[in-house]
Scaffold this active site. Structure first.
Site, mmCIF file in Angstrom:
data_model
loop_
_atom_site.group_PDB
_atom_site.id
_atom_site.type_symbol
_atom_site.label_atom_id
_atom_site.label_comp_id
_atom_site.label_asym_id
_atom_site.label_seq_id
_atom_site.Cartn_x
_atom_site.Cartn_y
_atom_site.Cartn_z
ATOM 1 N N LYS A 78 -5.090 -10.576 -46.637
ATOM 2 C CA LYS A 78 -4.775 -12.051 -45.938
ATOM 3 C C LYS A 78 -6.167 -12.529 -45.428
ATOM 4 O O LYS A 78 -6.298 -13.834 -45.216
ATOM 5 C CB LYS A 78 -3.810 -11.635 -44.792
ATOM 6 C CG LYS A 78 -2.314 -11.153 -45.681
ATOM 7 C CD LYS A 78 -1.661 -10.603 -44.452
ATOM 8 C CE LYS A 78 -0.030 -10.280 -44.853
ATOM 9 N NZ LYS A 78 0.547 -9.541 -43.841
ATOM 10 N N VAL B 37 0.390 -15.231 -46.321
ATOM 11 C CA VAL B 37 -0.392 -14.778 -44.865
ATOM 12 C C VAL B 37 0.442 -15.398 -43.773
ATOM 13 O O VAL B 37 0.860 -16.326 -43.600
ATOM 14 C CB VAL B 37 -1.698 -15.581 -44.864
ATOM 15 C CG1 VAL B 37 -2.382 -14.803 -43.669
ATOM 16 C CG2 VAL B 37 -2.516 -15.295 -46.229
ATOM 17 N N GLU C 144 1.768 -20.285 -49.157
ATOM 18 C CA GLU C 144 2.016 -20.357 -47.627
ATOM 19 C C GLU C 144 2.372 -18.876 -47.068
ATOM 20 O O GLU C 144 2.085 -18.283 -46.312
ATOM 21 C CB GLU C 144 2.744 -21.495 -46.987
ATOM 22 C CG GLU C 144 2.936 -21.613 -45.653
ATOM 23 C CD GLU C 144 1.673 -21.772 -44.807
ATOM 24 O OE1 GLU C 144 0.984 -22.866 -45.193
ATOM 25 O OE2 GLU C 144 1.227 -20.958 -44.092
HETATM 26 N N1 HSE Z 1 3.825 -6.055 -45.166
HETATM 27 C C1 HSE Z 1 3.484 -7.105 -44.834
HETATM 28 C C2 HSE Z 1 3.243 -7.083 -43.117
HETATM 29 C C3 HSE Z 1 4.366 -8.415 -45.002
HETATM 30 O O1 HSE Z 1 3.820 -6.167 -42.507
HETATM 31 O O2 HSE Z 1 2.692 -7.845 -42.502
HETATM 32 C C4 HSE Z 1 4.108 -9.736 -44.306
HETATM 33 O O3 HSE Z 1 2.905 -10.111 -45.283
#
Ligand code: HSE
Ligand code: NAP
Length: 422
Positions: free
Chosen positions: A198, A125, A122
């Site tokens: 993602k 994403v 979970e």
């Molecule tokens: N590096 C990712 C972001 C972390 O900035 O969204 C969260 O998945």
């Protein structure tokens, strides 16, 4: 646990702080037995009980008393090898690792399921936003038509700071890193890889077909210029890094790209570290998930939700978990025939007939102009900046038109080209 950094530190702290509450929810206590890191001497945001922290990952993977391994180190390797070893030794896994799940999730899950184990992700994403569980369960009755999202907290934080407060690119990135939002290698955030991982995970679940990150068209935010934010504003848009997947008659189209979003659209109002995901189902219509997309606490919420779920299965001896395997039915297709409107910024000669020549090229390729703005760049130098908004046009016709424009002697440079996400 493997990893006690931003996310791991948050998870460990919450497990200690809410020990009794979680024990009630699971039916047995949830205890951090060992936690592996690279450098045991590094200062940590959490103080673990004596003897828990180790710099030897075998202490976690070879301990027969450990039922669930939480992997929060990130990256493809050695995280992948650690997860395989955990599964091989009969342990369930919770991970926040979007790169690994996007690239190898299907195989890893199949291996785990074959052994009566599960891998839950979970937190991979959307930080604290529930997305994987809804896609795996609550929206299952639908044929998903599209997923349109702002799904990288770091880049959205940076774009917001740059557009609204005029912050510089490097200043905004440094802030996002200091706040714990960025990946270990922040190019993953700003070049769109993180969002592509993602999107690949969400599209695989949503469209019930295998979408790997290499199939996602990807462009990052590194080429955006302060002038693009100003022009977008003048035209009634904001610029966001949009991850989208659409079902078309030919297959699924997936892409991550900075895009102009109308100021009145719900996604235009998603600022800072916030993420939002719009899923359009044939039964539900459009549903929107919104919340903090990165940071220790929101991500901790997602990791612990998975932990509680798995721990409950362990405690009750239940092996009847709902396993999931994507089909191969719907292909992922390229953007060639995709239709968009475009924002185009050109550096051109400021002379009679230039605009006509450019309009002619676009017209020849069936690209219709919706609006034009021209700015003199340096008075007396005879150059100008031209901003063109097109009507809806097919991607390959537009690309051909750009190629011809590049060859015109009156066009010095195509400085920016962005689609409009309606
Ligand atoms: N590096 C990712 C972001 C972390 O900035 O969204 C969260 O998945
Ligand atoms: P982080 O702060 O860099 O922490 C990484 C942790 O892993 C550190 O404790 C590090 O040890 C440990 N580690 C790295 N390599 C290791 C190895 N080979 N063996 C043992 N330990 C190792 O990273 P993070 O931000 O917490 O991110 C972790 C994961 O969560 C990534 O997959 C990321 O994409 C995901 N995620 C992050 C966020 C976020 O907002 N940060 C949100 C959602 C998902 P040391 O401390 O000793 O260096």
């Amino acid at each position: 646990m493997i990893g006690v950094g931003t996310v791991g530190g948050g998870v460990a702290a919450a497990l200690l702080r809410r020990h009794d509450y979680f024990a009630k929810q699971v039916g047995v206590p949830l205890t951090v037995r060992r936690a592996a890191v690279r450098d045991i001497k590094k200062p940590r945001s959490v103080t673990l009980p004596e003897g828990v922290l180790t710099d030897n990952v075998d202490d976690v993977l070879d301990d027969p008393e450990i039922d669930i391994v939480v992997e929060v180190i990130g990256g493809e390797e050695p995280a992948g090898a650690f997860i395989k070893r955990a599964i091989a030794s009969g342990k369930h896994v919770v991970t926040a690792n979007k790169e690994l799940i996007a690239k190898h999730g299907t195989e890893l899950l199949a291996d785990a399921h074959g052994r009566g184990l599960d891998i839950m992700f979970e937190a991979s994403v959307g930080g604290g936003i529930p997305l994987i569980a809804p896609l795996r369960r609550d929206l299952l009755a639908n044929e998903v038509q599209s997923i349109v999202a702002i799904i990288n907290g770091t880049s959205n934080y940076m774009l917001t700071r740059m557009a609204q407060e005029g912050a510089g690119y490097h200043e905004a990135l440094k802030e996002a890193q200091d706040l714990g939002y960025a990946e270990a290698d922040p190019s993953s955030d700003v070049e769109g890889y993180d969002a592509a991982y993602k999107l690949a995970i969400m599209a695989t679940l949503g469209f019930q077909t295998r979408v790997t990150p290499d199939l996602v068209y990807r462009a990052g935010i590194t080429t955006l210029d302060p002038r693009d934010f100003a022009y977008a504003d003048e035209l009634g848009y904001v610029i966001k890094l949009i991850a989208s997947a659409h079902r078309t008659p030919d297959g699924i189209i997936t892409r991550v790209t900075p895009a102009l979003v109308p100021q009145a659209a719900p996604l235009a109002k998603v600022d800072g570290v916030y993420n939002a995901v719009q899923v359009e189902g044939d039964l539900t219509g459009t549903v929107m998930f919104h919340g903090a997309g990165a940071g220790a606490d929101p991500t901790t919420s997602a990791v612990i939700a998975d932990l509680i779920d798995l721990a409950h299965s362990v405690a009750t001896g239940s092996r009847e978990r709902k396993y999931w395997q994507p089909g191969q039915g719907v292909p992922v297709v390229g953007l060639d025939n995709h239709e968009d409107r475009y924002y185009l910024r050109l550096h051109v000669r400021d002379a009679p007939g230039v605009l006509a020549k450019i309009a002619h090229v676009l017209g020849d390729h069936d690209v219709s102009i919706a609006a034009v703005m021209q700015r003199e760049t340096t008075a007396g130098e005879g150059t100008a900046e031209l901003v063109i908004m097109t009507h809806t046009t097919r991607r390959n016709a537009y690309d051909d038109a750009l190629q011809t424009l590049r060859e015109l002697d009156v066009v010095f440079e195509i400085q920016q080209s962005l689609p409009v996400e309606e």
